[in-house]
Write an enzyme that holds these catalytic residues in place. Structure first.
Site, PDB file in Angstrom:
ATOM      1  CD  GLN A  21     114.494  -9.810  35.995  1.00  0.00           C
ATOM      2  OE1 GLN A  21     114.934  -8.931  35.277  1.00  0.00           O
ATOM      3  NE2 GLN A  21     114.191 -11.013  35.551  1.00  0.00           N
ATOM      4  CG  HIS A 109     114.982  -4.351  33.856  1.00  0.00           C
ATOM      5  ND1 HIS A 109     116.082  -4.708  33.102  1.00  0.00           N
ATOM      6  CD2 HIS A 109     114.115  -5.379  33.710  1.00  0.00           C
ATOM      7  CE1 HIS A 109     115.878  -5.890  32.543  1.00  0.00           C
ATOM      8  NE2 HIS A 109     114.678  -6.323  32.890  1.00  0.00           N
ATOM      9  CG  ASN A 153     114.622  -4.080  30.002  1.00  0.00           C
ATOM     10  OD1 ASN A 153     115.581  -4.351  29.280  1.00  0.00           O
ATOM     11  ND2 ASN A 153     113.683  -4.955  30.313  1.00  0.00           N
ATOM     12  CD  GLU A 154     112.712  -6.724  27.069  1.00  0.00           C
ATOM     13  OE1 GLU A 154     111.697  -7.077  27.687  1.00  0.00           O
ATOM     14  OE2 GLU A 154     113.566  -7.523  26.653  1.00  0.00           O
TER      15      GLU A 154
HETATM   16  C1  BGC Z   1     113.484  -9.084  30.400  1.00  0.00           C
HETATM   17  C2  BGC Z   1     114.159  -9.758  31.571  1.00  0.00           C
HETATM   18  C3  BGC Z   1     113.693 -11.187  31.699  1.00  0.00           C
HETATM   19  C4  BGC Z   1     114.004 -11.902  30.406  1.00  0.00           C
HETATM   20  C5  BGC Z   1     113.709 -13.394  30.414  1.00  0.00           C
HETATM   21  C6  BGC Z   1     113.461  -9.957  29.155  1.00  0.00           C
HETATM   22  O1  BGC Z   1     112.466  -9.567  28.281  1.00  0.00           O
HETATM   23  O2  BGC Z   1     114.108  -7.861  30.116  1.00  0.00           O
HETATM   24  O3  BGC Z   1     113.878  -9.014  32.729  1.00  0.00           O
HETATM   25  O4  BGC Z   1     114.270 -11.821  32.788  1.00  0.00           O
HETATM   26  O5  BGC Z   1     113.227 -11.313  29.390  1.00  0.00           O
HETATM   27  O6  BGC Z   1     112.402 -13.677  30.702  1.00  0.00           O
END
Ligand code: BGC
Length: 407
Positions: A21, A109, A153-154
């Site tokens: 990003q 991520h 991440n998530e």
């Molecule tokens: C993600 C980020 C993203 C953010 C806002 C999150 O769920 O981890 O990468 O930029 O949301 O959209």
């Protein structure tokens, strides 16, 4: 609120970013080669300008920073590691540590190396083995510079967006496969947990989960309720039953209302976000939802770090109040027993927002994507004041005392 609200001593304050990003110049991951999604291109060019970006974080009194490593840079081909990339990340992490910022390092991520994606990605039976090899290499090269490991991440959002909604590569719409991928990511997290702990018994390892508290849109609708409970279960309970964690990484943006719908032939639920003020992205701003998430997580008995929380707000109209409101609720949760030890705002910089390209502006610092000039937003100064003081000022104090532009 008349009094300042103090946070626990040693509380960590900062912001979060992720490699694809902000870094720029990444051409060998699954996003960069796809023509179905926008590409990040040069992004913020943080790979080259990290000193400038980190200096801004330091100037804003952050004492912690979350960044991610781009797996595709580190392992551009299966089993071949790029020592220059590792050396570069060594420089980035050393900068942070030498300047008094604690490091949160995410290993994955959302983006994966091309070779990994071509091997079947997270759905491949070899995914865990690949992730373990990559983790081992990173730990060996950079482990001494990492304070907190965020393995993945998530996993909940990734498996949903890549395998149910189909908006992230590999753009599939296959619910059973999404569950397999979710499990595979959690399994890979466990392996990484072991690898990191074999290197350092006292390491802090967790993963960042996207927690949004889900409710039935129609309180008396049985199906809405079943689906809301099921989704909460897959977010709050299931993953923590089967993983090992030293802390819980909380990414929180909004709560959602679940409405079951037969017309959503593929996924049966519609998530709506309404009530109150909306961010540019149409997400409702409800600080109380963060309180609910944190209190809910108390039962896991682990320290909690907020690894992401923020809003898209190009005009910077709401950000200072949003931060104040959410931190107030975070303070209430701490008062009510949630062991929250740090808050990392999303994001330090405006950045590449996945399927929406550069549309949303989440940064404490605005980036002009033509000139790459950074401009600190007013709200960043309000947040800086909180970081410096380790306390939340009463709302009636002037919050934005900072200079308008740093340069
Ligand atoms: C993600 C980020 C993203 C953010 C806002 C999150 O769920 O981890 O990468 O930029 O949301 O959209």
């Amino acid at each position: 609120m008349k009094q300042k609200l103090k946070f626990p001593e040693g509380f960590l304050w900062g912001a979060s970013t992720s490699s694809y990003q902000v870094e720029g110049g990444i051409h060998n991951n699954d996003w960069a080669v796809s023509d179905r999604v926008p590409k990040a291109g040069v992004a913020c060019d943080t790979y080259n300008r990290f000193r400038e970006d980190f200096a801004i974080a330091k100037y804003l009194h952050h004492n912690a920073h979350r960044m991610s490593l781009e797996w595709a840079r580190i392992e551009p081909e299966r089993g071949r590691f790029d020592e220059d990339a590792l050396y570069h990340y060594h420089g980035m992490l050393s900068w942070l540590r030498d300047n008094g910022l604690r490091t949160f390092v995410t290993l994955h991520h959302f983006t994966s190396p091309l070779w990994f994606a071509r091997d079947g990605g997270w759905a491949s039976p070899r995914a865990t083995e690949h992730f373990e090899r990559y983790t081992a290499k990173v730990v060996q090269s950079l482990g001494h510079l990492v304070d907190f490991w965020v393995t993945i991440n998530e996993p909940n959002v990734y498996s949903l967006c890549a395998y149910v909604i189909g908006i992230f590569p590999p753009f599939e719409k296959n619910i059973p496969k999404s569950f397999r991928v979710y499990r595979a990511m959690l399994r890979a997290h466990n392996r990484a947990y072991e690898v990191i702990h074999n290197y350092d018994r006292d390491a802090h390892v967790g993963f960042a989960q996207n927690f949004s508290w889900r409710r039935a849109e129609r309180r008396f609708n049985f199906l809405d309720r079943i689906f809301a409970s099921f989704m909460n279960w897959t977010e709050y309970h299931l993953p923590f039953r089967i993983t090992k964690n030293d802390f819980i990484g909380v990414n929180h943006y909004h709560d959602s209302h679940i409405r079951f719908s037969f017309s959503q032939a593929k996924h049966f639920v519609v998530m709506t976000r309404h009530g109150g003020q909306m961010t540019d992205r149409g997400w409702a701003m409800h600080g109380h939802a963060l309180y609910q998430v944190l209190v809910k997580l108390k039962s896991l008995g682990k320290p909690i770090y907020i690894t992401e929380n923020g809003l898209a707000d190009q005009a910077d109209k709401y950000r200072a109040n949003f931060i104040h409101d959410y931190l107030g609720h975070m303070h209430n949760a701490i008062r009510d027993g949630a062991d929250v030890r740090g808050y990392l705002h999303w994001s330090l910089l405006d950045n590449f927002e996945w399927e929406d390209g550069y549309k949303w502006k989440f940064g404490l610092v605005a980036v002009d994507f033509k000139t790459l000039k950074r401009t600190i937003r007013e709200s960043a100064f309000a947040y800086s004041h909180i970081c410096q003081d380790n306390a939340l000022p009463p709302l009636n104090l002037p919050l934005n005392k900072g200079e308008k532009e740093r340069k």
